[in-house]
Design an enzyme around this catalytic site. Structure first.
Site, PDB file in Angstrom:
ATOM      1  N   SER A  61       0.829  -1.212   0.000  1.00 26.56           N
ATOM      2  CA  SER A  61       0.000   0.000   0.000  1.00 26.56           C
ATOM      3  C   SER A  61       0.862   1.260   0.000  1.00 26.56           C
ATOM      4  O   SER A  61       2.035   1.240   0.367  1.00 26.56           O
ATOM      5  CB  SER A  61      -0.894   0.026   1.234  1.00 26.56           C
ATOM      6  OG  SER A  61      -1.564  -1.197   1.382  1.00 26.56           O
TER       7      SER A  61
HETATM    8  N1  SAH Z   1      -0.794  -4.924   4.000  1.00 25.75           N
HETATM    9  C1  SAH Z   1       0.009  -5.224   2.830  1.00 25.75           C
HETATM   10  C2  SAH Z   1      -0.679  -4.943   1.527  1.00 25.75           C
HETATM   11  C3  SAH Z   1      -1.749  -5.890   1.285  1.00 25.75           C
HETATM   12  S1  SAH Z   1      -2.293  -6.180  -0.362  1.00 25.75           S
HETATM   13  C4  SAH Z   1       1.358  -4.541   2.897  1.00 25.75           C
HETATM   14  O1  SAH Z   1       1.630  -3.813   3.860  1.00 25.75           O
HETATM   15  O2  SAH Z   1       2.160  -4.776   1.993  1.00 25.75           O
HETATM   16  C5  SAH Z   1      -3.654  -7.221   0.060  1.00 25.75           C
HETATM   17  C6  SAH Z   1      -3.277  -8.602   0.484  1.00 25.75           C
HETATM   18  O3  SAH Z   1      -4.468  -9.240   0.905  1.00 25.75           O
HETATM   19  C7  SAH Z   1      -2.711  -9.457  -0.656  1.00 25.75           C
HETATM   20  O4  SAH Z   1      -1.437  -9.901  -0.320  1.00 25.75           O
HETATM   21  C8  SAH Z   1      -3.711 -10.613  -0.781  1.00 25.75           C
HETATM   22  O5  SAH Z   1      -3.092 -11.853  -1.056  1.00 25.75           O
HETATM   23  C9  SAH Z   1      -4.358 -10.611   0.594  1.00 25.75           C
HETATM   24  N2  SAH Z   1      -5.677 -11.240   0.664  1.00 25.75           N
HETATM   25  C10 SAH Z   1      -6.729 -11.094  -0.177  1.00 25.75           C
HETATM   26  N3  SAH Z   1      -7.769 -11.845   0.250  1.00 25.75           N
HETATM   27  C11 SAH Z   1      -7.377 -12.468   1.390  1.00 25.75           C
HETATM   28  C12 SAH Z   1      -7.992 -13.369   2.306  1.00 25.75           C
HETATM   29  N4  SAH Z   1      -9.252 -13.815   2.142  1.00 25.75           N
HETATM   30  N5  SAH Z   1      -7.282 -13.799   3.360  1.00 25.75           N
HETATM   31  C13 SAH Z   1      -6.001 -13.379   3.562  1.00 25.75           C
HETATM   32  N6  SAH Z   1      -5.360 -12.534   2.735  1.00 25.75           N
HETATM   33  C14 SAH Z   1      -6.042 -12.067   1.667  1.00 25.75           C
END
Ligand code: SAH
Length: 214
Positions: A61
């Site tokens: 992000s």
């Molecule tokens: N917080 C992260 C950015 C997240 S991007 C950072 O600091 O870099 C969103 C993430 O959510 C992705 O890696 C994706 O794989 C995950 N995601 C999406 N659906 C999900 C679910 N049902 N359970 C766990 N992770 C999930």
């Protein structure tokens, strides 16, 4: 001033100018080096206020969004926090500076493995990362003082609401994945849940089930 110090100053200035004013949050973001969480081609852009691509088609992000979400979560050093969506691990690392304990889950095993390596390298011993579908929360470790979701669902997932302590706060983006979403804060009281809307955001979707690499 060294180029390194100047870059850091600009990074903090950009955060402040976008509304991240909580000194504890700014200090945490100054401490945790975002470049360590960007493995691939864009490490030279680590201190710019933009989202960047990471493995598995996901994104780290934008720093100001990490800052604003962390600020809205109002974390204290006694708190047990759940993050859904480990991604690069950056948000979890920032939270680890402010909370007692951070649990973070991602549906992609590879992202969890790579994030763990960075946590270990930085000595962040209060973070535990799991491969799991975070839309079910983490029942074994529940309830949580704070929950942060960094992928967008249409509505706050019921299991996450259920795993929030009374007095607890959850911050998450809600809305259709291909449209602008709203960042909301949910506060659990004795009698129910209060919602307030913070700002428009754009996140990758919360997807059910584990990733294909898992
Ligand atoms: N917080 C992260 C950015 C997240 S991007 C950072 O600091 O870099 C969103 C993430 O959510 C992705 O890696 C994706 O794989 C995950 N995601 C999406 N659906 C999900 C679910 N049902 N359970 C766990 N992770 C999930």
């Amino acid at each position: 001033m060294t180029p390194e110090a100047e870059r850091k100053m600009q990074f903090l200035f950009a955060l402040r100018s976008r509304g991240v004013t909580d000194n504890r949050v700014l200090q945490a973001m100054e401490t945790v080096d975002r470049a360590a969480f960007i493995r691939h081609y864009f490490t030279d852009r680590a201190y710019e206020d933009m989202p960047l691509p990471i493995a598995c088609g996901q994104t780290i992000s934008q720093p100001s969004v990490v800052g604003l979400m962390t600020q809205a979560l109002n974390v204290s050093s006694r708190d047990k926090v759940l993050e859904v969506g480990t991604g690069s691990g950056y948000q979890a690392a920032v939270l680890s500076q402010l909370a007692r304990r951070v649990y973070t889950v991602d549906r992609h095993m590879r992202l969890v493995r790579e994030a763990r390596e960075v946590f270990d390298g930085m000595g962040l011993v209060n973070i535990t990362a799991f491969t799991a579908d975070g839309s079910h929360g983490l029942p074994d470790q529940a309830p949580f003082d704070r929950i942060i979701v960094t992928a967008a669902a249409e509505d706050p997932p019921g299991p996450l609401l259920a795993q929030l302590k009374i007095g607890g706060i959850m911050v998450l983006p809600v809305g259709q994945s291909d449209a602008v979403q709203r960042l909301i804060r949910v506060t659990r009281s004795e009698t129910g849940f209060d919602y307030d809307e913070l700002r428009p955001v754009r996140f990758v979707p919360l997807v059910e089930g584990l990733g294909r690499d898992s």
